[in-house]
Design an enzyme around this catalytic site. Structure first.
Site, PDB file in Angstrom:
ATOM      1  N   ASN A 192      58.568   3.337  32.713  1.00  0.00           N
ATOM      2  CA  ASN A 192      58.969   3.630  34.085  1.00  0.00           C
ATOM      3  C   ASN A 192      59.638   4.996  34.115  1.00  0.00           C
ATOM      4  OD1 ASN A 192      61.735   3.276  33.318  1.00  0.00           O
ATOM      5  ND2 ASN A 192      61.594   1.086  33.748  1.00  0.00           N
ATOM      6  N   LYS A 193      60.051   5.429  35.283  1.00  0.00           N
ATOM      7  CA  LYS A 193      60.592   6.781  35.432  1.00  0.00           C
ATOM      8  C   LYS A 193      61.837   6.998  34.564  1.00  0.00           C
ATOM      9  CE  LYS A 193      60.669   8.368  39.672  1.00  0.00           C
ATOM     10  NZ  LYS A 193      61.143   8.707  41.044  1.00  0.00           N
ATOM     11  N   ASP A 260      55.419  -6.003  32.994  1.00  0.00           N
ATOM     12  CA  ASP A 260      54.495  -6.827  32.203  1.00  0.00           C
ATOM     13  C   ASP A 260      53.178  -7.027  32.945  1.00  0.00           C
ATOM     14  OD1 ASP A 260      56.379  -7.165  30.182  1.00  0.00           O
ATOM     15  OD2 ASP A 260      57.207  -8.978  31.092  1.00  0.00           O
TER      16      ASP A 260
END
EC number: 2.7.1.167
Length: 472
Positions: A192-193, A260
């Site tokens: 993620n970021k 996920d």
């Protein structure tokens, strides 16, 4: 939409243990809550949630990992067996603690989480790598789910990745930590970021910085594709330039496990021969399905197709819940404020719609209790309802601001309110000065004015009058 391909998941298997109870007093021994336990549930976590997502999509899944010789390890194998997932690639390491996360849940809130686990590197690296290599040719994709618990060491990652490259098998990784060097030569990563920022030492605050970070990951790690998930904005891809695929979520209730879901969906689509852009589009849809649910949820292809084909992006039938289903869902609501109202809603009209829209504004989730056909007959007479309970539930579910619909058979919703324990109980303004059933259970009762001149009874009367006029 896709075939039942064989996919291997390698990573940190965990056991999520939920202890459900109620809290009605403070301990005399210390300023802490006393929780009376009602029941306990277990589900697969960590790499196990990736397995659950792949199964939901229709994949034939195998899993490779290392567990301890303890009760948690046995329970994880039991949960895999319940899903018809074989444990032949799972090794047992003597003296190692399997990961178990116990959450005590009371009055819809998580009171405390207790973790018991090993986070040191496994001793069975060579044995695990050998097991995987011996079976690798059987799979169309390999997913590495790294939760930093010691299974995916640098040696394990590099040996598996290099073998996948030789066999031309896509290898996708959900990374952990700030050093991504052990993932070099993978097909793609799904940070993620925040994770990408830590791995690249770059602050990702705008599109230019995002492009710099995603390009850096691709070049330094020699990835086939570079991907960064950017939460509510969607998914960013870098091949020879930056592409941003907008998120498809209409409503976000819980982002637990969404990473996920993205990993599983991307792996499943690539295993089925999809190109990367098509895979990302489907992954975005799958993520939209799971964030609209509560808890670590999964997305099936039927749900993805419904979202894809629906102009409203609504999954109507999944809003209708039994009391038991709703009780379990709302027990995981966290800090979300649940609003409840009820009624017959026989012929849905503008007054109903405005009333329900205003009710939804009072919280985060709106639950509508719907009187069953038998209940309506007792309350309104033998001529009612005009529409069956299934039809009425379907129409209510079509409203975007209605989150759940539950049918009850009693004359009042007292039993329902007692079980789901909403925060806010909403009734019409005509209840002013009257006793509201369930008011002693909820934190707040709100009365909302009805729209003048709008009622089911009035509509039925006008229809009858019109028929009588036609006969004249």
């Amino acid at each position: 939409m896709a075939k039942r391909v064989k996919i291997l998941v390698v990573g940190d298997l965990m056991l999520d243990h939920y202890i459900w109870g109620s809290c009605e007093r403070i301990s005399p021994e210390a300023p802490v809550q006393v929780v009376k336990i009602n029941n306990e549930t277990y589900t697969l976590g960590g790499a196990g949630n990736v397995v659950r997502n792949l199964l939901s999509l229709g994949a034939n899944v195998s899993v490779a990992s290392v567990l301890g010789d303890d009760e948690a390890g046995k329970k994880i194998k039991e949960k895999l067996a319940e899903l018809n997932v074989k444990d032949e690639l799972i090794l047992t390491e003597k003296g190692r603690e399997s990961s178990i996360k116990s959450r005590i849940m009371a009055s819809h809130q998580q009171v405390v989480r207790i973790d018991k686990e090993s986070v040191v590197k496994i001793n069975l690296e060579d044995e695990l790598v050998l097991k995987v290599k011996e079976n690798l040719a059987n799979f169309k994709a390999v997913l590495l789910s790294d939760y930093g618990k010691g299974v995916l060491s640098e040696k394990v990652c590099q040996e598996i990745i290099n073998e996948c490259v030789k066999l031309k098998i896509p290898v996708l990784i959900d990374p952990k930590g700030s050093d991504y060097s052990k993932y070099k030569n993978a097909t793609l990563l799904t940070p993620n970021k925040k994770e990408a920022s830590e791995a690249t030492n770059l602050k990702i605050k705008d599109k230019a910085e995002l492009e710099k970070a995603i390009k850096q990951l691709k070049e330094e790690l020699n990835l086939t594709y570079s991907i960064i998930t950017i939460s509510e904005e969607g998914i960013a891809l870098y091949d020879d330039k930056l592409h941003i695929f907008a998120a498809k979520a209409k409503e976000v209730f819980d982002v637990t496990g969404a990473g996920d879901t993205v990993l599983a969906t991307l792996g499943y689509m690539l295993a089925n021969g999809a190109d990367i852009k098509e895979a990302i589009k489907i992954a975005n849809l799958a993520a939209a399905v799971v964030v609209a649910k509560i808890g670590s949820a999964t997305a099936s292809f039927s749900e993805i197709e419904q979202l894809l084909n629906s102009s409203f992006g609504a999954n109507f039938e999944h809003k209708l819940k039994s009391i038991e289903e709703l009780e379990e869902i709302l027990s995981q609501k966290g800090k979300k404020k649940v609003v409840f109202t009820n009624g017959c809603f026989d012929i849905l009209h503008a007054g109903h719609v405005k009333y329900l829209a205003r009710a939804r504004e009072l919280g985060d989730l709106l639950v509508v209790g719907l009187n069953s056909d038998a209940s309506v007959k007792r309350l309104k007479g033998e001529a009612r309802p005009i529409n069956s309970q299934d039809d009425r539930a379907c129409v209510l579910s079509g409203l975007g601001f209605v989150d759940y619909v539950v049918i009850f058979d009693e004359d009042t919703p007292l039993n329902l309110i007692t079980k789901i324990k909403p925060d806010v109980l909403v009734k019409g303004a005509d209840y002013k000065g009257k006793e509201v059933v369930g008011s002693d259970i909820v934190k707040e009762v709100r009365l909302i004015d009805f729209v003048e001149g709008k009622s089911t009874t009035g509509i039925i009367k006008r229809i009858k009058d019109a028929k009588n006029d036609d006969k004249k």
